[in-house]
Write an enzyme that holds these catalytic residues in place. Structure first.
Site, mmCIF file in Angstrom:
data_model
loop_
_atom_site.group_PDB
_atom_site.id
_atom_site.type_symbol
_atom_site.label_atom_id
_atom_site.label_comp_id
_atom_site.label_asym_id
_atom_site.label_seq_id
_atom_site.Cartn_x
_atom_site.Cartn_y
_atom_site.Cartn_z
ATOM 1 N N THR A 192 1.806 20.083 -60.785
ATOM 2 C CA THR A 192 0.331 19.605 -60.732
ATOM 3 C C THR A 192 0.227 18.620 -62.114
ATOM 4 O OG1 THR A 192 -0.481 21.427 -59.666
ATOM 5 C CG2 THR A 192 -1.918 20.252 -60.848
ATOM 6 N N LEU A 218 7.075 25.607 -62.997
ATOM 7 C CA LEU A 218 6.591 24.223 -62.980
ATOM 8 C C LEU A 218 5.548 23.901 -62.186
ATOM 9 C CD1 LEU A 218 9.984 22.183 -62.014
ATOM 10 C CD2 LEU A 218 9.335 23.015 -64.357
ATOM 11 N N ASP A 219 4.466 24.873 -62.013
ATOM 12 C CA ASP A 219 3.127 24.682 -61.310
ATOM 13 C C ASP A 219 2.147 25.611 -61.897
ATOM 14 O OD1 ASP A 219 1.518 23.136 -60.217
ATOM 15 O OD2 ASP A 219 1.872 23.598 -58.109
ATOM 16 N N LEU A 220 1.778 25.730 -63.275
ATOM 17 C CA LEU A 220 1.009 26.917 -63.703
ATOM 18 C C LEU A 220 -0.357 26.538 -63.613
ATOM 19 C CD1 LEU A 220 3.467 27.941 -66.817
ATOM 20 C CD2 LEU A 220 3.251 28.756 -64.447
#
Length: 279
Positions: A166, A130-132
């Site tokens: 993000t 969920l935060d690449l």
């Protein structure tokens, strides 16, 4: 967000320097009592402890050479949680590439293929990353890629009380209150693919990505962009983009508003990339 002076020690680990900062923790390069270099993530406050405990739980279940392994977790004398992980000799992707220009498709493919391997291992353990964002991807001199920071991760297919990650990389279903699935991370990988191939954001075609401040875009505007606005066609940014052909189509499929219209898993995305770029 300012960083406090680095502590001299974190429990038995001697601090050598700051590696990075996040909303809930600082990450330091440290030496163990045996002289082993490790990464130590220290909660900003006692209140941030549950976030690190959750991340440690996830790391303990993930088995991949592309995700640094958990060594231990603990608590400092002032009650702050820390977790220790293996240290890779690598730099954030943003230190290697400034995202102001396109990269050759073959290089992009090699990077994202490795990202798909890391995501596959995380999903196999039952979680979505969920935060690449690029700072969470570390690149070694030999071209090996590593995925770090599971602070926003969550169990697959379980509802979240609020969106995590993000905003620039968050899939539409997170804004809609739907549980994350494997295709949620495929969307984030699609945003990254687009940026690497074009040097631009999918939704801000007139600004070079390296000069763009995503923090200046409000949450409601990100929600609208991800949920309603179609990405700018790659052909607007890439010379000879018509030659990308199926690759351009694949990137836009990754950015589909509906999860079922994307490649279902990172493994399927990787397989299609391999055929398109590396055969």
């Amino acid at each position: 967000m300012t960083s406090p002076p680095a502590p001299a020690r974190i429990s038995s680990y001697r601090v050598e320097g700051l590696l990075g900062d996040g909303a809930s923790a600082h990450v330091y390069r440290c030496l163990s009592s045996a002289g082993q270099a490790v990464a130590v993530k220290l909660a900003r406050s006692v209140e941030h402890g549950p976030v690190l405990h959750r991340e440690a739980d996830y790391l303990s279940r993930i088995d991949s050479p592309r995700v640094p392994a958990l060594v231990e977790r603990g608590q400092t004398a002032d009650g702050r949680t820390f977790l220790v992980s293996s240290l890779v000799d690598a730099v954030p992707l943003t230190a290697w590439h400034d995202f102001s220009r396109p990269l050759p498709p073959v290089i992009v493919g090699k990077l994202v293929l490795q990202l798909c391997e890391a995501l596959g291992a995380i999903h196999a353990a039952g979680y979505a990353h969920l935060d690449l964002k690029p700072p969470n991807l570390l690149l070694a001199r030999d071209g090996q890629l590593y995925l770090v920071d599971l602070g926003s991760a969550a169990p697959l297919l379980e509802p979240l009380p609020r969106p995590r990650g993000t905003r620039e990389f968050m899939a539409p279903e997170l804004y809609r209150g739907q549980p994350p699935g494997p295709a949620t991370d495929v969307y984030g990988a699609g945003v990254l693919l687009y940026q690497l191939l074009t040097g631009r954001s999918p939704f801000f075609p007139n600004t070079v990505r390296g000069q763009f401040d995503p923090v200046a875009v409000g949450e409601d505007e990100w929600r609208r962009l991800h949920c309603s606005q179609a990405p700018t066609p790659l052909s607007r940014h890439v010379d000879g983009a018509g030659e990308l052909g199926a690759l351009g189509e694949l990137v836009h499929q990754c950015l589909a508003k509906v999860p079922a219209e994307r490649p279902e898993t990172p493994a399927l995305l990787g397989a299609r990339l391999r055929v398109l770029l590396l055969s």
